[in-house]
Scaffold this motif. Structure first.
Motif: not given
Length: 572
Positions: A347, A349, A355-357, A408, A412
């Motif tokens: 993750w 930000q 958010w980017y994973n 987010k 998760q």
């Protein structure tokens, strides 16, 4: 002057294109032929422009031949995703199509596209039609045209990502073939995306016979070279200042393919030729495409890529011709720095607060196993994700992107539920690896790649652990043949399939992708690979400078002789 004055010397593919009525050919008749699972010979070439290749299960070929049956033909469909960004709904569609019509997995390619495998001929039209209904398409995903245009997909690296992505889409749209044949064959009355009925079939950029060979364009946003910008016919390197996009440095002449034993072929990295403001990018890309259209080799397809055109007529000539066609000159290139051609995992930000994973996808193959329900997990995320997206990276991974603060924890939770958090607990060697499909599907493969590389990396990792450097990142690339789909010549360690179970070993590329490797040993089996690498890794562990990457160490210590000229590439 172009090579192509004497039509009697043109390759057979050139004649097929000229007679094809702008890529229509006899594909519709081929699809109706129930005698074979294949297409007519000329249509096997033309369908590439529509985004598909004929394949067969090579492991069944001998058995079927003994039964007096033809090979079990099927088709690969490659789906273009300009800039690598797909909506959750588009992920759902591609996932559904894999279940309904093909191999129940998704393949994420090194050029930010989806691939569907094992599509049988009677399902080909319906599959492509449903792809188009999702507002994706397969036109120009293969063939002698500009293919899927790539872009860095991690916006947290830069405030200018959205602006670069917009230019990526403009270039992709501008260079997409204008022929109506694609929509006539695959979409018909249900057409969702395509030209108006009155639009002409002529190609204002490509002409009647398109390009001499495939053409690839990519964007990169420093400090990340995750799209391997130097490996492409044209590369655009974003230059920003205080969060503002100034324009792009331009590279030309990259390309990874070569042929064993043919010293007229070689991989090549691109040359930086100057800087252009953002508004000029589509025009510059078009003019470079037309230079290759007019001067590229149409007689010998092994020497037909833009890199060979540049080396034959000269880089200065190409630059002068580009300036002549543009009516202006490029500015001097501006400074930039690349630090890696890998991905950043986990993750992060973005500058937009979302958010980017980035998830590691082994070999780009999205599939379920007993331990990890990767495909089911990503589908569950696609089913719930609102306002987010899926971003395919140039390293065969996926970014779950644009996730809101509220969503987010829900994402998760699904990652944990389907075992995808544990799936990421792999070595840095795995995280910096790429493998092409190779056996059993690719007709060009000499050996395994996707199915074999993970186990080989496990054994290399043991060697590194023994030397105390187990978590040192090293880029490793493997392909089943020398054509370079997995960009093996840009791996600090590169493996190129020579025969079943045998690989040429290449060493010494840079960690950031701006230097190729060189041939170190030929036709090694697994035992020989490990025996060769072990002492070198041991030396590296003892003698490296702080923060020195493996490829740079090999060059500094002269453990390899590095050829900086592509034309001097060692072919043995």
């Amino acid at each position: 002057m172009s090579l192509n004055q004497d039509k009697s010397k043109l390759s057979e593919v050139e004649h097929i294109k000229e007679k094809s009525k702008y890529l229509e050919g006899t594909i519709q008749d081929s699809l109706k032929d129930e005698v074979t699972g294949n297409l007519y010979a000329q249509d096997q070439q033309l369908i590439k422009f529509h985004g598909s290749y004929v394949q067969s299960d090579r492991e069944l070929d001998k058995e079927r031949k003994g039964q007096k049956l033809e090979p079990l033909y099927s088709f690969m469909i490659r789906v273009r995703v300009p800039g690598g960004i797909a909506t959750p709904q588009q992920w759902q569609v591609i996932d559904d199509l894999a279940t309904k019509y093909g191999m129940p997995t998704l393949k994420l390619t090194t050029r930010q596209a989806f691939e569907l495998h094992n599509i049988y001929k009677h399902n080909l039209k319906q599959t492509i039609k449903e792809i188009n209904a999702s507002l994706l398409n397969s036109i120009a995903a293969c063939g002698d045209v500009n293919r899927n245009v790539m872009n860095t997909v991690n916006p947290h690296t830069s405030a200018v990502h959205d602006a670069v992505q917009e230019v990526t889409r403009r270039v992709s749209d501008h260079l997409t073939p204008k022929t109506t044949a694609y929509y006539k064959i695959w979409v018909n009355e249900d057409q969702v995306v395509g030209p108006d009925e009155e639009a002409p079939v002529e190609e204002p950029i490509y002409g009647k016979t398109y390009l001499p060979r495939k053409f690839k364009i990519t964007f990169a946003i420093p400090p990340y070279n995750d799209t391997d910008v130097y490996a492409h016919d044209v590369g655009l390197i974003a230059i920003e200042d205080n969060g503002q996009l100034l324009g792009f440095n331009v590279t030309i002449g990259g390309g990874m393919g070569m042929t064993f034993g043919d010293e007229s072929t070689y991989p090549r990295i691109g040359n930086v030729i100057g800087f252009i403001p953002t508004e000029n990018v589509p025009d510059v890309c078009e003019k470079l495409v037309t230079i290759q259209r007019d001067y590229g080799n149409r007689e010998n397809r092994k020497n037909s890529r833009f890199k060979y055109t540049i080396d034959r007529v000269g880089l200065d000539f190409v630059k002068e011709e580009l300036h002549r066609r543009l009516g202006y000159e490029l500015e001097p290139a501006k400074p930039f720095v690349f630090t890696t051609n890998g991905d950043s995992y986990g993750w992060i930000q973005g500058v937009n607060g979302r958010w980017y994973n980035t998830l590691y996808i082994e070999g780009g193959r999205v599939k379920d196993t007993e331990r990890f329900q990767l495909r089911k997990g990503l589908r569950a995320i696609a089913d719930m994700l609102e306002g987010g997206d899926f971003r395919l990276t140039g390293n065969q991974n996926v970014v779950i992107g644009n996730v809101s603060e509220e969503q987010k924890p829900l994402v998760q939770q699904l990652l944990d539920e389907y075992g995808l958090t544990a799936h990421q607990e792999v070595s840095s060697l795995h995280q910096h690896s790429i493998a092409c499909v190779a056996l059993n599907l690719c007709p060009l493969a000499n050996s395994e790649a996707e199915r074999y590389l993970p186990s080989l990396i496990d054994k290399i990792h043991v060697l590194m652990d023994n030397h105390g450097i187990g978590e040192q990142p090293i880029t490793i690339r493997m392909t089943g043949c020398p054509n370079g789909c997995g960009r093996p010549y840009l791996g600090e360690i590169g493996f190129v399939g020579r025969a079943p179970g045998k690989y040429n070993l290449y060493l010494g590329a840079s960690f950031n992708g701006d230097r190729m490797n060189v041939l170190y040993r030929e036709a090694l089996n697994e035992e020989e690979i490990l025996e060769t690498l072990d002492p070198i890794l041991g030396q590296y562990a003892k003698e490296r400078n702080p923060d020195e990457h493996f490829g740079d160490y090999l060059v500094r210590k002269e453990l390899i002789r590095h050829n900086y000229s592509s034309s001097d590439f060692h072919h043995n």
